[in-house]
Design an enzyme around this catalytic site. Sequence first.
Site, PDB file in Angstrom:
ATOM      1  N   GLN A 537       0.815  -1.206   0.000  1.00 33.12           N
ATOM      2  CA  GLN A 537       0.000   0.000   0.000  1.00 33.12           C
ATOM      3  C   GLN A 537       0.857   1.269   0.000  1.00 33.12           C
ATOM      4  O   GLN A 537       0.491   2.276  -0.593  1.00 33.12           O
ATOM      5  CB  GLN A 537      -0.947   0.012   1.206  1.00 33.12           C
ATOM      6  CG  GLN A 537      -1.828   1.245   1.312  1.00 33.12           C
ATOM      7  CD  GLN A 537      -2.723   1.445   0.105  1.00 33.12           C
ATOM      8  OE1 GLN A 537      -2.972   0.528  -0.668  1.00 33.12           O
ATOM      9  NE2 GLN A 537      -3.215   2.667  -0.068  1.00 33.12           N
ATOM     10  N   GLU A 538       1.994   1.216   0.669  1.00 35.14           N
ATOM     11  CA  GLU A 538       2.826   2.404   0.796  1.00 35.14           C
ATOM     12  C   GLU A 538       3.515   2.770  -0.513  1.00 35.14           C
ATOM     13  O   GLU A 538       3.531   3.937  -0.901  1.00 35.14           O
ATOM     14  CB  GLU A 538       3.893   2.190   1.882  1.00 35.14           C
ATOM     15  CG  GLU A 538       3.365   2.260   3.309  1.00 35.14           C
ATOM     16  CD  GLU A 538       3.059   3.682   3.741  1.00 35.14           C
ATOM     17  OE1 GLU A 538       3.548   4.626   3.107  1.00 35.14           O
ATOM     18  OE2 GLU A 538       2.328   3.848   4.731  1.00 35.14           O
TER      19      GLU A 538
END
Length: 678
Positions: A537-538
């Site tokens: 996600q990052e």
Amino acid sequence: MIKQKKYFKAAALTLAVMLQSAVLCSCARADIPPSFEENTSRMDVSMRPAAVIPEAEIHDYDRYRKQRDSYVLSLDEYAAGRYDEVERILKSDLAGYPLAVNIEYLMLRRPDAQLSDVLSFIRSDRHEILSARLKSHYMYRFDKEDDYAGILRVSPTIPQSEDLRCLWFKARYKTGDKPDAVSFIRKKFADAVPLNSTCMGLASVLSAGGDLKPSDIYARVRESYWTRNKQGIYRAAAAMLKNSKEYSVTLKYLAKYYDNPAGYGAIPVSDTASAVSVFRRYGRVEPRGALSELKSFTEKYHPSENDVSKIKKAILISLLFERYDIPFDFVDAELPKLGDEDMFKQRIRLAIWNGDFISVEKYLNRLSAESRREDNYRYWHAVALEKLGRKAESDAVMRDLAMQRSFYGYLAADRVGVPYSVNEVSVPALNDRQRAGFMVKYPAYQRFAEYEFLGDSKGLRTEWKELMNQASVEDARYIAKAELERGHYELALWEPIYKQDWDVLSLRFPVTYRDLYHAQSDARNVSLSFMYGITRQESMMNPKAKSPVGAMGLMQIMPETAKIVSRKYGVDYSKPMDLLRPEVNVVLGTAYLKDLMSDFGGNRIFTSAGYNAGPRRAIRWQSTDGVCRDLATYVENIPFNETRNYVQKVVFYDYMYQYLLGVKEPVFIYENEKENCY
């Protein structure tokens, strides 16, 4: 519930978490494809492949060896401005070479290029991305030269990019077609939309021409003044009116009461407009005070009905983000008249928080059909039906939702006791002959291979996007799987996003830097799948990812956080660029993640919220009224859209990685997380 005094047990870590989350959205823009619109006249060519060429590709490497050398030489000659020599190399040495098109593109950017040749390239279908870059280059160039007819020749129709749109409208305005440009900017001013420098340049042109009037600029002041987060827009717009006699008094009042709008009563009764603006801001920052004084305000200043509606809406917006002691008689009387889709959604969250499922059902019915189809609203619709005694209807909705492979789909599956939907599509790897066949079919793939031989990462990204634009979904799957196997993880996982192709899980969730992640998972006793979920996600698994606020690398660490965590754990770290090295980034990121998990009792809901928005916020968003709420209620009521989505994705991605890593019995929500009071 996690108590704040337990959390902040080390001064150094306190500073680290504050720095890491000082700006919301430290992560790179996950799930948003990069634009590939950078203007590059010199590729980052190393002239040698970054890794040893596999035996199966030696022939491909040797095939264009001489032309590859000529290509790099042509780039050097271009950078030196020796265009005649570049032309000679292009004609004599680069015929049939896959990357010759890039030299043609660069030559069309030279100062003496013929516009007819430029237009021919832009309108051809030879290379979509290079055509877009060439168009952008000439629009900016012609703008600097005040050649507005040239801009319109290069782009006869309105471009998609916001910057280029403003250049285009400026050209239309300068060539005599004014109404559309004026309407475009007036609308953005009236709505207090943030504008980049190019669009502000257009606004200045319209202002100088007398078509953007002081009243239009004041509309921007008025619509940004009352908000919580548009101070920069307000001050910039006010500065545009600094020489205006008409608004000088009003601007003085607005500036005087910006930080203390409760002092509105000192504004003369004759200046209703100023009083309304200040009181509207009062309603946004202190809604209960403004609500209690609304009657006396209207009796004193006699605002119009429209002004009263705007004030009430400002009060409503603030109250909807409160949690306790809400004046629901006011909210539910005014919201149906003044609310919009976003306000109805926030009212639903507030009703969920308070267990008011009659209101949940009521306001769900006010949402658009598109919103009602979203997983979270289907889930809460089913919960509301159950709470209102309509169990059979609830189960039907839950079972239908449980077929979705998503955070709320899995919550629904848990409620009705059915297996989670995985629906994985597997794609076999290509053999060398098949890969070569796709290169013949798609020239962008051949160019991709050449850029790989040259070690040119910018070229790789450009051709990957071009390739994904050209390939069918089925072909894109095979190609992405082949490049995943060859180590291009951060490119392969864009295939599902570009092609909206969500079922090839091995592409969506690549297992990268396996040894490094395993080692840090064991060393810090942090779940490997959770580490991968955070990273996915990052940074979209891109070790070179950089966020707009400075977070870097796979786990998107802020440099100041890296300093503190490295000192605490003795990790070798000296400069921000170290964070682009996976062996540094993952070590620091895992240590930081471990600290958060320890302080949040291993709860991934709080930990992921804290990693994204800051641990103080993750604590602040918990219940403080003694009511024990469940995790779905907590997640739904995270007030930041980004963090709310972030938590859902990280927890869901954790499960996906458990599945792909071969965990025998993967777990979506752990027992301690189910039992926690939120």
